[in-house]
Design a protein around this motif. Sequence first.
Motif, short mmCIF file in Angstrom:
data_model
loop_
_atom_site.label_atom_id
_atom_site.label_comp_id
_atom_site.label_asym_id
_atom_site.label_seq_id
_atom_site.Cartn_x
_atom_site.Cartn_y
_atom_site.Cartn_z
N LEU A 9 0.78 -1.16 0.05
CA LEU A 9 0.11 0.05 0.17
C LEU A 9 0.96 1.04 0.20
CD1 LEU A 9 -2.78 -0.99 2.61
CD2 LEU A 9 -2.93 -1.27 0.21
N GLU A 10 2.31 1.24 0.21
CA GLU A 10 3.01 2.37 0.41
C GLU A 10 2.89 3.26 -1.13
OE1 GLU A 10 7.72 3.75 1.34
OE2 GLU A 10 7.00 1.67 1.21
N ALA A 32 -2.40 5.48 6.24
CA ALA A 32 -1.20 6.39 6.31
C ALA A 32 -0.22 5.91 7.01
CB ALA A 32 -1.78 7.69 7.34
N ARG A 33 -0.39 4.95 8.04
CA ARG A 33 0.88 4.47 8.85
C ARG A 33 1.59 3.63 7.79
NH1 ARG A 33 -1.67 2.94 14.85
NH2 ARG A 33 -1.35 4.77 15.64
N ARG A 34 0.63 3.08 6.89
CA ARG A 34 1.20 2.05 5.84
C ARG A 34 1.92 2.76 4.42
NH1 ARG A 34 -0.32 -3.59 5.86
NH2 ARG A 34 -1.32 -4.18 7.74
N GLY A 35 1.92 4.11 4.58
CA GLY A 35 2.43 4.91 3.67
C GLY A 35 1.63 5.47 2.60
N CYS A 36 0.27 5.33 2.74
CA CYS A 36 -0.72 6.16 2.01
C CYS A 36 -0.82 7.19 2.15
CB CYS A 36 -2.22 5.22 2.10
SG CYS A 36 -2.27 3.58 1.68
N ARG A 37 -1.09 8.09 0.97
CA ARG A 37 -1.69 9.37 1.09
C ARG A 37 -3.23 9.55 0.99
NH1 ARG A 37 2.05 11.81 -3.93
NH2 ARG A 37 3.93 11.18 -3.16
N VAL A 38 -3.62 10.21 1.81
CA VAL A 38 -5.07 9.99 2.23
C VAL A 38 -6.12 11.16 2.20
CG1 VAL A 38 -6.66 9.11 4.22
CG2 VAL A 38 -4.42 8.17 4.01
N LEU A 39 -7.17 11.13 1.67
CA LEU A 39 -8.22 12.05 1.57
C LEU A 39 -9.34 11.77 2.48
CD1 LEU A 39 -9.50 14.80 0.60
CD2 LEU A 39 -10.44 13.28 -1.45
N ILE A 40 -9.30 12.65 3.58
CA ILE A 40 -10.50 12.32 4.65
C ILE A 40 -11.67 13.13 4.36
CG2 ILE A 40 -9.00 11.27 6.42
CD1 ILE A 40 -9.15 14.05 7.91
N CYS A 41 -12.90 12.63 4.71
CA CYS A 41 -13.94 13.48 4.39
C CYS A 41 -15.20 13.39 5.36
CB CYS A 41 -14.64 13.61 3.06
SG CYS A 41 -15.66 12.08 2.78
N GLU A 58 0.36 12.51 14.09
CA GLU A 58 1.03 11.32 14.20
C GLU A 58 1.89 10.63 13.21
OE1 GLU A 58 -2.74 8.98 14.41
OE2 GLU A 58 -3.33 9.66 16.41
N GLY A 59 2.26 11.80 12.31
CA GLY A 59 3.33 11.43 11.11
C GLY A 59 2.80 11.09 9.90
N ALA A 60 1.46 11.23 9.80
CA ALA A 60 1.00 10.78 8.39
C ALA A 60 1.73 11.62 7.36
CB ALA A 60 -0.48 11.14 8.33
N ALA A 254 -9.52 -1.75 12.70
CA ALA A 254 -8.98 -1.04 11.40
C ALA A 254 -7.85 -1.76 10.91
CB ALA A 254 -8.69 0.23 12.10
N ARG A 255 -7.14 -2.28 11.89
CA ARG A 255 -5.87 -3.29 11.14
C ARG A 255 -6.23 -4.30 10.44
NH1 ARG A 255 -3.72 -1.92 16.39
NH2 ARG A 255 -4.17 -4.05 17.17
#
Length: 344
Positions: A9-10, A32-41, A58-60, A254-255
């Motif tokens: 997923l990175e 995000a922890r797995r390196g994804c770029r995330v759009l939240i809504c 948290e370092g996203a 979630a994991r």
Amino acid sequence: MAHRSDDRLEGKAALVTGSSRGLGLLIARELARRGCRVLICARDGAELGRAERMLCAEGAREVRALACDVTGPSAARRLVDAARSAFGGLDILVNNAGIIQVGPVTAMTEADFREAMETMYFAPLRLVLEALPVLREGGRERGGERGEGGGRARGGRRERGGGRIVTIASLGGRVAAPHILPYAGAKFALTGLSQGLRAELAAEGVSVTTVVPGLMRTGSHTAARFSGQPAREYAWFAASAGLPLLSMDAERAARAIVRAAERRRPEVVLTPVAKAAVRLHGIAPATTTRALTLGARLLPRAGPDPDHAVPGRRAARLLGSAAVDRVTTLNDRAARRLNQRVEP
């Protein structure tokens, strides 16, 4: 669909709906922890802003936020366009946004059922239809500029196929429990849609994962809406959602969801109780129905002058039960931790 070597997923671009709090926020965090770029809504801009700051703290790697009601007529296009603008495309779509209305069917209105269907069936459907062309592409041109006519990017490579759709359904979409019928009806429809999409899109390289969670400690009891006798409805719902033996830690859920998406699994059922209920219903549907009928008789009736759509926070105050407060301690902690608004 076979697991492929490029399924990490990175670097992927993800859109998670209903992600300002609760499970959606945790899924966004795990991606995000797995390196994804995330759009939240989410609908609430202030709540969404807090979620964005939490993820960044948290370092996203890269987070964007868009305040948006997914039931709006142009919401799907706005969200997909936002993902393309921010990240160059879209690799992962997580349909998570939802509402839950608790109470007997006699205390519900047709509008309740329509709202549930709009939020948890038609909104995900519109998003899937809007996102499919981008998901079929596999998202983005990496390492270079976009090429003319959708060809290879200059100075880089074009990745095709491999998009993912993750559908957050529910045990209520496999076994229709009493006193949550608008929710159950919408989740049944969503489950069918997700399973059908899995079959149709596999040949195009787009995987669809249907998630069937049981009760989770996300703090959702504070945001649910209660009708009929709200205090009594809150008592059974909040207590059930907060008991460790019946409910699941939301972070662990979630994991498991993100891991299932990464591995392109067709379905994941969360919590031992949910797994047992799904299996029992499949083997002995009549027995399951009799058990649900007995359970419904124990739940509160609407009463002569039923209330309608009372928020969980207010229902808790109406109940005023120290015993229920003790049972919901873990879930109340989750509510505070996961950006659920717990104050009056």
